[in-house]
Scaffold this motif. Sequence first.
Motif, PDB file in Angstrom:
ATOM      1  N   GLN A 214       0.860  -1.189   0.000  1.00  0.00           N
ATOM      2  CA  GLN A 214       0.000   0.000   0.000  1.00  0.00           C
ATOM      3  C   GLN A 214       0.893   1.235   0.000  1.00  0.00           C
ATOM      4  OE1 GLN A 214      -1.712   1.633   3.618  1.00  0.00           O
ATOM      5  NE2 GLN A 214      -3.744   1.180   2.819  1.00  0.00           N
ATOM      6  N   LYS A 215       0.607   2.127  -0.931  1.00  0.00           N
ATOM      7  CA  LYS A 215       1.412   3.347  -1.022  1.00  0.00           C
ATOM      8  C   LYS A 215       0.991   4.349   0.049  1.00  0.00           C
ATOM      9  CE  LYS A 215       2.486   6.980  -4.424  1.00  0.00           C
ATOM     10  NZ  LYS A 215       2.228   7.439  -5.810  1.00  0.00           N
ATOM     11  N   GLY A 216       1.975   5.008   0.664  1.00  0.00           N
ATOM     12  CA  GLY A 216       1.686   6.078   1.628  1.00  0.00           C
ATOM     13  C   GLY A 216       2.518   7.298   1.305  1.00  0.00           C
ATOM     14  N   GLN A 217       1.870   8.456   1.244  1.00  0.00           N
ATOM     15  CA  GLN A 217       2.604   9.700   0.992  1.00  0.00           C
ATOM     16  C   GLN A 217       2.337  10.666   2.130  1.00  0.00           C
ATOM     17  OE1 GLN A 217       2.562  11.325  -3.101  1.00  0.00           O
ATOM     18  NE2 GLN A 217       0.891   9.914  -3.509  1.00  0.00           N
ATOM     19  N   LEU A 218       3.347  11.446   2.473  1.00  0.00           N
ATOM     20  CA  LEU A 218       3.109  12.548   3.402  1.00  0.00           C
ATOM     21  C   LEU A 218       3.931  13.759   2.993  1.00  0.00           C
ATOM     22  CD1 LEU A 218       5.697  12.686   5.421  1.00  0.00           C
ATOM     23  CD2 LEU A 218       4.474  10.947   6.676  1.00  0.00           C
ATOM     24  N   LEU A 219       3.570  14.901   3.592  1.00  0.00           N
ATOM     25  CA  LEU A 219       4.205  16.175   3.235  1.00  0.00           C
ATOM     26  C   LEU A 219       5.041  16.658   4.410  1.00  0.00           C
ATOM     27  CD1 LEU A 219       0.980  17.892   1.797  1.00  0.00           C
ATOM     28  CD2 LEU A 219       2.597  16.398   0.592  1.00  0.00           C
ATOM     29  N   VAL A 220       6.238  17.141   4.127  1.00  0.00           N
ATOM     30  CA  VAL A 220       7.127  17.658   5.176  1.00  0.00           C
ATOM     31  C   VAL A 220       7.350  19.140   4.897  1.00  0.00           C
ATOM     32  CG1 VAL A 220       9.356  17.398   6.318  1.00  0.00           C
ATOM     33  CG2 VAL A 220       8.311  15.420   5.176  1.00  0.00           C
ATOM     34  N   PHE A 221       6.810  19.993   5.788  1.00  0.00           N
ATOM     35  CA  PHE A 221       6.973  21.441   5.622  1.00  0.00           C
ATOM     36  C   PHE A 221       8.086  21.937   6.541  1.00  0.00           C
ATOM     37  CE2 PHE A 221       2.594  20.537   4.474  1.00  0.00           C
ATOM     38  CZ  PHE A 221       2.454  21.255   3.290  1.00  0.00           C
ATOM     39  N   GLN A 222       9.003  22.707   5.977  1.00  0.00           N
ATOM     40  CA  GLN A 222      10.063  23.288   6.805  1.00  0.00           C
ATOM     41  C   GLN A 222       9.671  24.728   7.150  1.00  0.00           C
ATOM     42  OE1 GLN A 222      12.727  21.605   8.189  1.00  0.00           O
ATOM     43  NE2 GLN A 222      12.633  23.498   9.371  1.00  0.00           N
ATOM     44  N   THR A 223       8.971  24.886   8.279  1.00  0.00           N
ATOM     45  CA  THR A 223       8.442  26.205   8.648  1.00  0.00           C
ATOM     46  C   THR A 223       9.470  26.975   9.500  1.00  0.00           C
ATOM     47  OG1 THR A 223       7.481  25.566  10.777  1.00  0.00           O
ATOM     48  CG2 THR A 223       6.152  25.126   8.804  1.00  0.00           C
ATOM     49  N   MET A 224       9.097  28.209   9.851  1.00  0.00           N
ATOM     50  CA  MET A 224       9.969  29.052  10.686  1.00  0.00           C
ATOM     51  C   MET A 224       9.570  28.938  12.167  1.00  0.00           C
ATOM     52  SD  MET A 224      11.867  30.495   8.422  1.00  0.00           S
ATOM     53  CE  MET A 224      12.552  32.016   9.064  1.00  0.00           C
ATOM     54  N   PRO A 244       4.315  17.593  14.530  1.00  0.00           N
ATOM     55  CA  PRO A 244       5.409  18.569  14.629  1.00  0.00           C
ATOM     56  C   PRO A 244       6.694  17.901  15.122  1.00  0.00           C
ATOM     57  CG  PRO A 244       3.490  19.190  15.987  1.00  0.00           C
ATOM     58  CD  PRO A 244       3.334  17.765  15.612  1.00  0.00           C
ATOM     59  N   PHE A 245       7.807  18.216  14.487  1.00  0.00           N
ATOM     60  CA  PHE A 245       9.129  17.779  14.953  1.00  0.00           C
ATOM     61  C   PHE A 245       9.948  19.015  15.324  1.00  0.00           C
ATOM     62  CE2 PHE A 245       7.838  13.821  13.009  1.00  0.00           C
ATOM     63  CZ  PHE A 245       8.504  12.851  13.747  1.00  0.00           C
ATOM     64  N   ILE A 250       7.242  20.345  10.186  1.00  0.00           N
ATOM     65  CA  ILE A 250       5.867  19.911  10.444  1.00  0.00           C
ATOM     66  C   ILE A 250       5.462  18.897   9.368  1.00  0.00           C
ATOM     67  CG2 ILE A 250       3.455  20.648  10.738  1.00  0.00           C
ATOM     68  CD1 ILE A 250       5.120  22.152  12.711  1.00  0.00           C
ATOM     69  N   LEU A 251       5.079  17.704   9.804  1.00  0.00           N
ATOM     70  CA  LEU A 251       4.631  16.672   8.858  1.00  0.00           C
ATOM     71  C   LEU A 251       3.113  16.677   8.763  1.00  0.00           C
ATOM     72  CD1 LEU A 251       7.543  15.776   9.237  1.00  0.00           C
ATOM     73  CD2 LEU A 251       6.749  13.432   9.511  1.00  0.00           C
ATOM     74  N   LEU A 252       2.613  16.424   7.582  1.00  0.00           N
ATOM     75  CA  LEU A 252       1.177  16.281   7.371  1.00  0.00           C
ATOM     76  C   LEU A 252       0.974  14.975   6.610  1.00  0.00           C
ATOM     77  CD1 LEU A 252      -1.579  17.733   7.668  1.00  0.00           C
ATOM     78  CD2 LEU A 252      -1.165  18.771   5.439  1.00  0.00           C
TER      79      LEU A 252
END
Length: 362
Positions: A214-224, A244-245, A250-252
């Motif tokens: 099963q494919k899984g995708q997520l988004l990794v935002f490099q915020t301030m 949040p890391f 921030i991962l979504l």
Amino acid sequence: MERIAIIGGGIIGMTLANYLDLNKFDVTLFDEGIGQATSASAGIISPWLSKRRNQKWYQLAKDGAAFFPKLRQDYQLDQTIYQQAGTLIIRPEKQLEELLALAAERKKDAPEIGTIEKLLPEQTKAALPLLKPVPAIKISGGGRLDGKAYLKRLKQTAEAKGVNFIAKRVTLSDSQTILLDNQSIAFDQIIITAGPHLKELLAPLGYQVDLRPQKGQLLVFQTMIADSGTFPVAMLDGEADLIPFMDGKILLGATHENEAGWDLAATQEAFQQLTSSAHKFLADPQQIFSAPMQYRVGTRAYTSDFAPFFGRLSPELLVASGLGSSGLTTGPYIGYLLAQQLNTGNENGTIYQKSLQHYISH
Ligand SMILES: Cc1cc2nc3c(=O)[nH]c(=O)nc-3n(C[C@H](O)[C@H](O)[C@H](O)COP(=O)(O)OP(=O)(O)OC[C@H]3O[C@@H](n4cnc5c(N)ncnc54)[C@H](O)[C@@H]3O)c2cc1C
């Protein structure tokens, strides 16, 4: 000394390599490093309020979460790798009351769940300023694990202990022989922790395995956002969770794409699905969505009943797979149980699963 091969250096294989008794075993781990679920994962360790009815799975996930303090101590996992920052569960008001009752019930034999609080909208926003004021449940025992950083740390410790690593794809010609670049290498025992690839590895030996990718995708935002490392994880109502890391990361995630199988391409559809699902919960969506973004894509392994399996398949072969969406939670403990089984000769995981024959036939 007995020669052991591990095929697959995801969370199970890497944890197993570390807990094996190297006074007894000469261990080589083979990993091709493609499609690995562990490195792509979101990182949520918080199984207690799951509504899955499978009691064996729940017992495994609960004990897997309770195993983390030992893991943290044994491998000196710092806060960049694992942190118990708590979990917020965001649901409509009526469901929150039901979940509160479930949490109180589950805490009776899972004290590691920690404190359970119902938060008023403003309290939720104070706990995680990224969110709009909405009611929530907060459980303090929830954690987050950076799967990639975990593997890096455990590879270092295993290498220091003397485990051999070979970064190559391998196949099996029989239950004691690995084929690497057309060369045969014999082992006393082989443990296959190759995620969904277990199926094709066992096929030449005449086994059929109930597994699908099963494919899984997520988004990794490099915020301030400077203090993101102190934020709890938010399990939002719908398809997306917010993880949040440290240092503004921030991962979504994540998608669950049954039809996409082995595909590892990042898609615009995943971006749309995840951002639109999270949008209504965010105080200022642009604060996150306008930040530089990267995709992570991995392949999970699923069985027909969504439950994992692990243990001895034959005198020379052990297997583990089918961890699905909760493998970061159950994987380290499965690796540890397999290591104990090899170190002591005693089988120990039967209470957590149906028999292996339920998933693998010959
Ligand atoms: C997007 C996403 C988000 C997730 N989020 C969470 C979460 O928040 N919480 C949670 O608990 N779980 C989560 N999971 C699930 C979890 O990541 C997996 O269940 C778990 O990591 C599986 O671990 P594994 O060791 O079985 O397999 P993997 O991590 O897939 O490792 C298997 C390894 O075997 C190697 N391999 C395969 N075949 C061969 C071969 N022939 N030769 C050599 N090497 C081979 C592969 O390259 C791979 O490195 C998520 C998964 C994904 C994809």
